[in-house]
Design an enzyme around this catalytic site. Structure first.
Site, PDB file in Angstrom:
ATOM      1  N   HIS A  46     -21.557  21.245   7.515  1.00  0.00           N
ATOM      2  CA  HIS A  46     -22.687  21.569   8.389  1.00  0.00           C
ATOM      3  C   HIS A  46     -22.806  23.075   8.612  1.00  0.00           C
ATOM      4  CE1 HIS A  46     -22.881  17.241  10.127  1.00  0.00           C
ATOM      5  NE2 HIS A  46     -23.647  17.385   9.060  1.00  0.00           N
ATOM      6  N   HIS A  79     -17.926  14.797   5.289  1.00  0.00           N
ATOM      7  CA  HIS A  79     -17.885  13.931   6.480  1.00  0.00           C
ATOM      8  C   HIS A  79     -17.523  12.488   6.156  1.00  0.00           C
ATOM      9  CE1 HIS A  79     -20.978  17.108   6.716  1.00  0.00           C
ATOM     10  NE2 HIS A  79     -20.312  17.393   7.810  1.00  0.00           N
ATOM     11  N   CYS A 101     -13.217  14.718   3.383  1.00  0.00           N
ATOM     12  CA  CYS A 101     -11.957  15.373   3.744  1.00  0.00           C
ATOM     13  C   CYS A 101     -10.838  14.321   3.747  1.00  0.00           C
ATOM     14  CB  CYS A 101     -12.069  16.014   5.118  1.00  0.00           C
ATOM     15  SG  CYS A 101     -10.487  16.681   5.676  1.00  0.00           S
ATOM     16  N   GLU A 131     -19.991  11.420  10.072  1.00  0.00           N
ATOM     17  CA  GLU A 131     -18.602  10.927   9.993  1.00  0.00           C
ATOM     18  C   GLU A 131     -18.474   9.562  10.661  1.00  0.00           C
ATOM     19  OE1 GLU A 131     -15.399  13.572  11.270  1.00  0.00           O
ATOM     20  OE2 GLU A 131     -14.137  11.800  11.570  1.00  0.00           O
ATOM     21  N   THR A 170     -12.815  12.830  13.786  1.00  0.00           N
ATOM     22  CA  THR A 170     -11.788  13.880  13.678  1.00  0.00           C
ATOM     23  C   THR A 170     -12.133  15.157  14.437  1.00  0.00           C
ATOM     24  OG1 THR A 170     -12.860  14.690  11.687  1.00  0.00           O
ATOM     25  CG2 THR A 170     -11.039  13.135  11.381  1.00  0.00           C
ATOM     26  N   CYS A 200      -8.321  16.089  13.998  1.00  0.00           N
ATOM     27  CA  CYS A 200      -7.541  16.762  12.951  1.00  0.00           C
ATOM     28  C   CYS A 200      -6.903  18.048  13.463  1.00  0.00           C
ATOM     29  CB  CYS A 200      -8.429  17.045  11.745  1.00  0.00           C
ATOM     30  SG  CYS A 200      -9.555  18.402  12.031  1.00  0.00           S
ATOM     31  N   SER A 228     -23.058  20.941  13.832  1.00  0.00           N
ATOM     32  CA  SER A 228     -21.614  20.911  13.575  1.00  0.00           C
ATOM     33  C   SER A 228     -20.897  20.425  14.828  1.00  0.00           C
ATOM     34  CB  SER A 228     -21.134  22.309  13.171  1.00  0.00           C
ATOM     35  OG  SER A 228     -19.748  22.430  13.390  1.00  0.00           O
ATOM     36  N   SER A 229     -20.327  19.227  14.739  1.00  0.00           N
ATOM     37  CA  SER A 229     -19.687  18.611  15.909  1.00  0.00           C
ATOM     38  C   SER A 229     -18.547  19.480  16.433  1.00  0.00           C
ATOM     39  CB  SER A 229     -19.166  17.227  15.506  1.00  0.00           C
ATOM     40  OG  SER A 229     -18.342  16.696  16.499  1.00  0.00           O
ATOM     41  N   ASN A 230     -17.669  19.957  15.518  1.00  0.00           N
ATOM     42  CA  ASN A 230     -16.508  20.707  16.016  1.00  0.00           C
ATOM     43  C   ASN A 230     -16.921  22.028  16.643  1.00  0.00           C
ATOM     44  OD1 ASN A 230     -15.463  23.096  14.128  1.00  0.00           O
ATOM     45  ND2 ASN A 230     -16.515  21.591  12.862  1.00  0.00           N
TER      46      ASN A 230
HETATM   47 FE1  SF4 Z   1     -11.149  17.801   7.582  1.00  0.00          FE
HETATM   48 FE2  SF4 Z   1     -10.758  18.491  10.125  1.00  0.00          FE
HETATM   49 FE3  SF4 Z   1     -11.983  20.140   8.492  1.00  0.00          FE
HETATM   50 FE4  SF4 Z   1     -13.212  17.891   9.272  1.00  0.00          FE
HETATM   51  S1  SF4 Z   1     -12.656  19.641  10.564  1.00  0.00           S
HETATM   52  S2  SF4 Z   1     -13.157  18.745   7.199  1.00  0.00           S
HETATM   53  S3  SF4 Z   1     -11.441  16.494   9.349  1.00  0.00           S
HETATM   54  S4  SF4 Z   1      -9.829  19.447   8.306  1.00  0.00           S
END
Ligand code: SF4
Length: 316
Positions: A46, A79, A101, A131, A170, A200, A228-230
């Site tokens: 993303h 994802h 991943c 995901e 994750t 993760c 982008s979730s993270n």
């Molecule tokens: Fe893999 Fe974590 Fe990166 Fe997602 S954020 S691609 S789960 S290492």
């Protein structure tokens, strides 16, 4: 005119994780091996900047497999995808490479294993995120129940409270997920799950660095994309950890300088799909306006690397 002084706290780790790095390499190697165009189902990661760069090299991004011709290779994004997607590609005799991943694939395997053992699955995740769709799609429709919040845990209807397991997306907030997991254990004491959750290492480490940095920052910028979730979680973690102004910026041109008026310190980090080039662009933009002192806030070091699939390590 003298520039005002500013301390820029730079989070480490930040930016690309091993899964994103691998997914981008897969697209590049696929173009090298098979020539352009190579189709990619969904944004490989993303980030618009990454996607545009790969498009320039010959990648064609589509949302559904049905948009791809039978005779060109297709890559599935980092994802993960529901099982029906590779199955459909096989039925059409297509060449495909799965860039899911490995840490997402591990969750897929967990879900399948629990289901094989007769447990009903609950997924903690965000509705509609690719995901979540991919992980839920490892099992037949309706088999995986989604919970997004502690409130959802109180409402979820299960087949048998004694035969339950859970997995998580994750890229969730570590703290919010811990609350949801705790609520699941209270309501369903027999529920089986991973030791902590499936969040993760990259998500966890980036959130830890933000937590260490945020209390020292008058403002915080997270370089990343709105989908982008993270990256979105990093903004939330920054706010919760005490930074009054935490914002997502795709790149330097998105910085709202008026909102930063009068700050003495700023924190900068980047989501797992944001290239370092865009972080440097943001630092340069601050350097032009401020007498800048950069201080690294390092809470972990990372040396994770994932291999690309064998088919891309072999000559065409
Ligand atoms: Fe893999 Fe974590 Fe990166 Fe997602 S954020 S691609 S789960 S290492």
């Amino acid at each position: 005119m003298t520039k005002p002084a500013l301390t820029l706290y730079l989070a480490a780790p930040r930016g690309f994780c091993a899964g994103v790095d691998r997914a981008i390499k897969i697209v590049e190697l696929a173009i090298d091996k098979w020539g352009a165009p190579v189709y990619v189902r969904h944004e490989i990661v993303h980030n618009k900047f990454v996607v545009d760069a790969l498009r320039d090299k010959g990648a064609v991004f589509v949302e559904e497999l049905s948009e791809c011709p039978d005779d060109r290779p297709v890559i599935f994004s980092a994802h993960g995808v529901p099982k029906s997607v590779p199955h459909a590609a096989e039925v059409r005799n297509m060449v495909y490479v799965d860039a899911t991943c490995p840490l997402v694939s591990k969750v897929h395997i967990e879900a399948q294993r629990h289901s094989d053992n007769g447990l009903q699955m609950i997924m903690i995740g965000h509705a509609g995120h690719p995901e979540t769709i991919g992980t839920m799609g490892q099992l037949p429709d309706g088999e995986v129940l989604l919970v997004e919040t502690v409130d959802d845990v109180a409402k979820v209807q299960v087949r048998d409270a004694q035969k339950l397991a859970f997995v998580t997306q994750t890229t969730l907030s570590v703290d919010d997920t811990a609350d949801i997991v705790a609520a699941l254990h209270v309501r369903f004491p027999a529920i089986v799950g991973p030791h902590k959750e499936d969040i993760c290492y990259a998500t966890t480490n980036r959130q830890e660095a933000v937590k260490a940095m945020a209390p020292h920052c008058d403002a915080m910028l997270v370089v990343g994309a709105p989908n982008s979730s993270n990256s979105q979680r990093l903004v939330e973690v920054g706010r919760k950890a005490g930074c009054g102004y935490a914002q997502l910026v795709m790149r330097a041109t998105n910085i709202d300088w008026r909102a930063l008026d009068g700050i003495r310190s700023v924190g900068v980090t980047a989501g797992a799909s944001a290239p370092e080039l865009l972080v440097n662009e943001v630092i340069d933009a601050f350097e032009q306006r401020y007498d800048l002192r950069v201080e690294r806030v390092e809470t972990a070091s990372e040396n994770v690397e994932f291999k690309v699939p064998r088919v891309l390590r072999e000559p065409a």
